[in-house]
Design a protein around this motif. Sequence first.
Motif, PDB file in Angstrom:
ATOM      1  N   GLU A 234       0.813  -1.233  -0.013  1.00 39.53           N
ATOM      2  CA  GLU A 234      -0.147   0.021  -0.046  1.00 39.53           C
ATOM      3  C   GLU A 234       0.855   1.062  -0.078  1.00 39.53           C
ATOM      4  O   GLU A 234       1.186   1.778   0.959  1.00 39.53           O
ATOM      5  N   ARG A 235       1.134   1.879  -1.336  1.00 36.44           N
ATOM      6  CA  ARG A 235       2.211   2.582  -1.250  1.00 36.44           C
ATOM      7  C   ARG A 235       1.751   4.159  -1.285  1.00 36.44           C
ATOM      8  O   ARG A 235       2.253   5.151  -0.770  1.00 36.44           O
ATOM      9  N   THR A 236       0.412   4.240  -1.930  1.00 37.81           N
ATOM     10  CA  THR A 236       0.081   5.607  -2.121  1.00 37.81           C
ATOM     11  C   THR A 236      -1.009   5.659  -0.894  1.00 37.81           C
ATOM     12  O   THR A 236      -1.402   4.817  -0.335  1.00 37.81           O
ATOM     13  N   PRO A 237      -1.313   6.986  -0.470  1.00 37.53           N
ATOM     14  CA  PRO A 237      -2.449   7.392   0.681  1.00 37.53           C
ATOM     15  C   PRO A 237      -3.725   6.773   0.378  1.00 37.53           C
ATOM     16  O   PRO A 237      -4.522   6.248   0.932  1.00 37.53           O
ATOM     17  N   THR A 238      -3.987   6.693  -1.204  1.00 41.67           N
ATOM     18  CA  THR A 238      -5.373   6.084  -1.348  1.00 41.67           C
ATOM     19  C   THR A 238      -5.229   4.636  -1.154  1.00 41.67           C
ATOM     20  O   THR A 238      -6.359   4.057  -0.657  1.00 41.67           O
ATOM     21  N   ASP A 239      -4.185   3.877  -1.576  1.00 43.64           N
ATOM     22  CA  ASP A 239      -4.093   2.545  -1.484  1.00 43.64           C
ATOM     23  C   ASP A 239      -4.088   2.300   0.228  1.00 43.64           C
ATOM     24  O   ASP A 239      -4.848   1.250   0.889  1.00 43.64           O
TER      25      ASP A 239
ATOM     26  N   ARG B 220      -8.605   6.982  -7.800  1.00 44.30           N
ATOM     27  CA  ARG B 220      -7.950   6.194  -8.948  1.00 44.30           C
ATOM     28  C   ARG B 220      -8.280   6.699  -9.998  1.00 44.30           C
ATOM     29  O   ARG B 220      -7.496   7.092 -11.173  1.00 44.30           O
TER      30      ARG B 220
ATOM     31  N   LEU C  35      -6.776  10.912  -8.954  1.00 48.24           N
ATOM     32  CA  LEU C  35      -5.152  10.573  -9.116  1.00 48.24           C
ATOM     33  C   LEU C  35      -4.537  11.465 -10.551  1.00 48.24           C
ATOM     34  O   LEU C  35      -3.502  11.973 -10.455  1.00 48.24           O
TER      35      LEU C  35
ATOM     36  N   ALA D  31      -1.681  13.850 -10.388  1.00 46.10           N
ATOM     37  CA  ALA D  31      -0.301  13.650 -11.209  1.00 46.10           C
ATOM     38  C   ALA D  31       0.299  14.827 -11.879  1.00 46.10           C
ATOM     39  O   ALA D  31       1.450  14.840 -12.331  1.00 46.10           O
TER      40      ALA D  31
ATOM     41  N   GLN E 268       2.527  15.762  -4.288  1.00 43.25           N
ATOM     42  CA  GLN E 268       1.271  14.526  -4.883  1.00 43.25           C
ATOM     43  C   GLN E 268       0.681  14.160  -3.498  1.00 43.25           C
ATOM     44  O   GLN E 268      -0.402  13.752  -3.268  1.00 43.25           O
ATOM     45  N   PRO E 269       1.681  13.311  -2.663  1.00 43.63           N
ATOM     46  CA  PRO E 269       0.998  12.817  -1.643  1.00 43.63           C
ATOM     47  C   PRO E 269       0.164  13.621  -0.687  1.00 43.63           C
ATOM     48  O   PRO E 269      -0.700  13.095  -0.165  1.00 43.63           O
TER      49      PRO E 269
ATOM     50  N   GLU F  89      -3.165  14.381  -2.243  1.00 44.76           N
ATOM     51  CA  GLU F  89      -3.844  13.264  -2.245  1.00 44.76           C
ATOM     52  C   GLU F  89      -4.753  13.073  -0.948  1.00 44.76           C
ATOM     53  O   GLU F  89      -5.641  12.857  -0.612  1.00 44.76           O
TER      54      GLU F  89
END
Lengths: 112, 139
Positions: free
Chosen positions: A14-19, B18, B22, B26, B33-34, B37
């Motif tokens: 789970e790398r991204t905040p959404t993951d 997604r 995103l 991007a 970006q993080p 997000e």
Amino acid sequence: MKIMNKTFVIFEGERTPTDFYEANAKLQEAVQTLYDEKRKTTLVVDFAGVIMAPSSFWGTLATALRSSNIERIELMSVQASIGLSIERFGFGCHEKVKVFPMFRTENLEVID
Amino acid sequence: MPTVSIYSDTASVGNFMRNYLLPVIAELPGKQQPEAEIAVIEMLENARVHGNHEMPEKEITISWELTPEALVIAVKDEGQGFNKIIPKLPPVTAAHGRGLLTLQDMGYDPVFNTAGNQITITIPRRTNYGRYGRMDQNS
């Protein structure tokens, strides 16, 4: 002889905040299962490659703190921004919480 | 300005991020970006949990616009709205209360509509980011 009873929740992949937002269900499920089973345990949360966590995760961690059967919480592989949140929200100074930072080799200076 | 409505469940929030946001995020500088997000997730989670009270059949409506200067995002829920309180640090064992505080910590100034059920933030494009984003600039 003391045998450590630990329950692991590993956020691998789970790398991204959404993951991580979606994977928070892993932690919710683990906390609920431990509560239902009334099993005394240490909850180990491994952040693996996660760099930032949304507030829903910290809410679940707070629920784990309130759970009497979770005697200790170990936060593993903590990176910079996650560490800032841990301190910001007061988890770092809670008696049940132990934080293990992730040391990145690229941050180390080679002197010899 | 693109507008999308989704149901109030975590899977819908994840799919929306997604499929729609995103790719837009991007377009911002990489290190920003993080944080962007997280900001959008906090807005959506606020609408899902506090606005729509976790009733999955209720809708969250999201509008956004990306300009050369900034990403502007508005999130509206079906709730009755609330008074615009200044977020305070919740007790460590509290399940809620960190979302708006996180937005504030990131330096975003959420704007609410009169009814209190829509929140808008502007994420300016930044280039002066530290290694871990804006949060480590003062460290």
